[in-house]
Design an enzyme around this catalytic site. Structure first.
Site, PDB file in Angstrom:
ATOM      1  N   LYS A  78      -0.656   9.389   0.627  1.00  0.00           N
ATOM      2  CA  LYS A  78      -0.540   7.931   0.746  1.00  0.00           C
ATOM      3  C   LYS A  78      -1.875   7.449   1.273  1.00  0.00           C
ATOM      4  CE  LYS A  78       1.675   5.635   4.107  1.00  0.00           C
ATOM      5  NZ  LYS A  78       2.794   4.978   4.845  1.00  0.00           N
ATOM      6  N   GLN A 149       8.607  -4.182  10.963  1.00  0.00           N
ATOM      7  CA  GLN A 149       9.418  -2.960  10.816  1.00  0.00           C
ATOM      8  C   GLN A 149      10.817  -3.098  11.422  1.00  0.00           C
ATOM      9  OE1 GLN A 149       8.196  -0.369   9.108  1.00  0.00           O
ATOM     10  NE2 GLN A 149       6.168  -1.291   8.932  1.00  0.00           N
ATOM     11  N   MET A 230       9.200   4.642  17.801  1.00  0.00           N
ATOM     12  CA  MET A 230       8.683   4.638  16.431  1.00  0.00           C
ATOM     13  C   MET A 230       7.338   3.929  16.279  1.00  0.00           C
ATOM     14  SD  MET A 230      11.069   6.356  15.141  1.00  0.00           S
ATOM     15  CE  MET A 230      10.434   6.350  13.471  1.00  0.00           C
ATOM     16  N   ASP A 233       1.726   5.540  16.789  1.00  0.00           N
ATOM     17  CA  ASP A 233       1.246   6.393  15.698  1.00  0.00           C
ATOM     18  C   ASP A 233      -0.271   6.525  15.724  1.00  0.00           C
ATOM     19  OD1 ASP A 233       0.638   3.818  15.050  1.00  0.00           O
ATOM     20  OD2 ASP A 233       1.574   3.814  13.079  1.00  0.00           O
TER      21      ASP A 233
END
Ligand code: NAD
Length: 332
Positions: A78, A149, A230, A233
């Site tokens: 990706k 998100q 979540m 990152d």
């Protein structure tokens, strides 16, 4: 570009961003991501090192996430990143495209729009963690974060337990209407609360923010809670107090990412958590680790986001696009 069935199988399949919503449901994303985490833990699928660069143009961050799954033969990457000026141009700031290759020949196989897929595969990851780690009797879902998100996260999470209520907190309170509208769409009551109230009420907490300092503190969280972190990152980001990771039993998608760019980076850096204490969620899926061992235990999933998740959902999109006759093909 229309469907051209006259071309050979060596043609490149194109699934544009606009087709993804009609092809990939949260359930399909869940199955793809669950299988991927299981394959990673069996060591038959692995992610290659992530590349992420500030390119010195348009303030953009650009990079690649890639990998190979020897079971599904998903091979590819990706590519994309973050273009902060895109909003003003009527475009999404986050841009991504998945490129799949034929594992037997190395020929490019498919080009798939990756924006919606990213949201669906990220929501699927926390939903997988809820399936395997949250208490079965979980009733209240706590949401920290109300950005793009968050709605995907909430939709995927509520499929895993009989939630009766959603409570939410966001650094920018004016964004809470997104959580309220999503809860209403799911037929659940919503309450905006403080972080202390969120921790006191929630059986499952999802944190999905771009924060660089902890919002949820150790003291906020009651025994028995499952937390899916979540948002973290990247090196430097942080959503929860590091001591929460020593109180909890910590699971992740990939340990290498968890300790470097995930939520665990901070507890690791201060020496309060060791790498060998972190468990792959795939080990729980495969039955190699029991997961939660008591109703009082706090479980924490450090969802860092791996390239193999993208390849799995993109492969599913290609298969479905072909089956439904909406795939375009070009000779290449
Ligand atoms: P967004 O820009 O739409 O929303 C950002 C959210 O973070 C908002 O709720 C905002 O209020 C909150 N926020 C901003 N500054 C904050 C602060 N100082 N303290 C607390 N909260 C703050 O972003 P999004 O698309 O919803 O993504 C959220 C995060 O998830 C980002 O960090 C993104 O990189 C990450 N992400 C992770 C994965 C993964 O696989 N783990 C995948 C996609 C996105």
């Amino acid at each position: 570009m229309g469907l051209d069935t006259s071309m050979t199988d060596s043609a490149v399949t194109i699934v544009p961003e606009s087709e993804i919503a009609g092809l990939i449901t949260p359930e399909i994303a869940f199955d793809a991501v669950e299988a991927t985490f299981a394959a990673m833990s069996r060591r038959s699928a692995y992610n290659f090192p992530v590349i992420r660069e500030a390119i010195g143009h348009a303030d953009a961050l650009y990079g690649f996430k890639s990998g190979f799954d020897r079971e599904s033969l998903a091979l590819g990457l990706k590519s994309g990143g973050y273009w902060p000026g895109n909003d003003a141009k009527g475009l999404t700031n986050h841009q991504s495209t998945v490129i799949l290759f034929d594992a037997d020949t190395g020929k490019v196989k498919a080009l798939v729009g990756g924006n919606l897929l990213t949201a669906l595969r990220t929501a699927a990851a926390s939903a997988v963690s809820i399936k395997y780690l949250a208490r079965k009797d979980a009733k209240v879902l706590g949401m920290i974060g109300a950005g793009h998100q968050s709605a995907f996260q909430m939709r995927a999470a509520v499929a895993q337990r009989d939630f009766e209520k959603v409570v939410g907190w966001n650094y920018h309170p004016e964004m809470l209407s997104r959580l309220e509208a999503t809860a209403a769409e799911l037929g659940l009551p919503f309450e905006a609360v403080t972080l202390a109230e969120l921790g006191a009420q929630s059986d499952v907490i999802i944190s999905i923010t771009s924060s660089f300092a902890p919002s949820l503190l150790d003291d906020h969280v009651k025994p028995g809670t499952h937390i899916a972190c979540m948002g973290t990152d990247t090196k430097g980001k942080q959503e929860v107090e590091a001591s929460l990771l020593t109180r909890a039993i910590v699971f992740t998608d990939e340990i290498a990412q968890s300790i470097t760019i995930g939520e665990a980076q901070h507890a690791i850096a201060e020496g309060s958590l060791r790498e060998d204490q972190i468990i792959e969620i795939g080990a729980v899926i495969n039955g190699d680790h029991p997961g939660r061992s008591s109703d009082d235990q706090i479980t924490l999933f450090d969802g860092t986001g791996v390239g193999l998740q993208d390849l799995a959902v993109a492969s599913a999109a290609v298969d479905l696009a072909k089956a439904k006759g909406v795939a375009s093909k070009v000779d290449f």
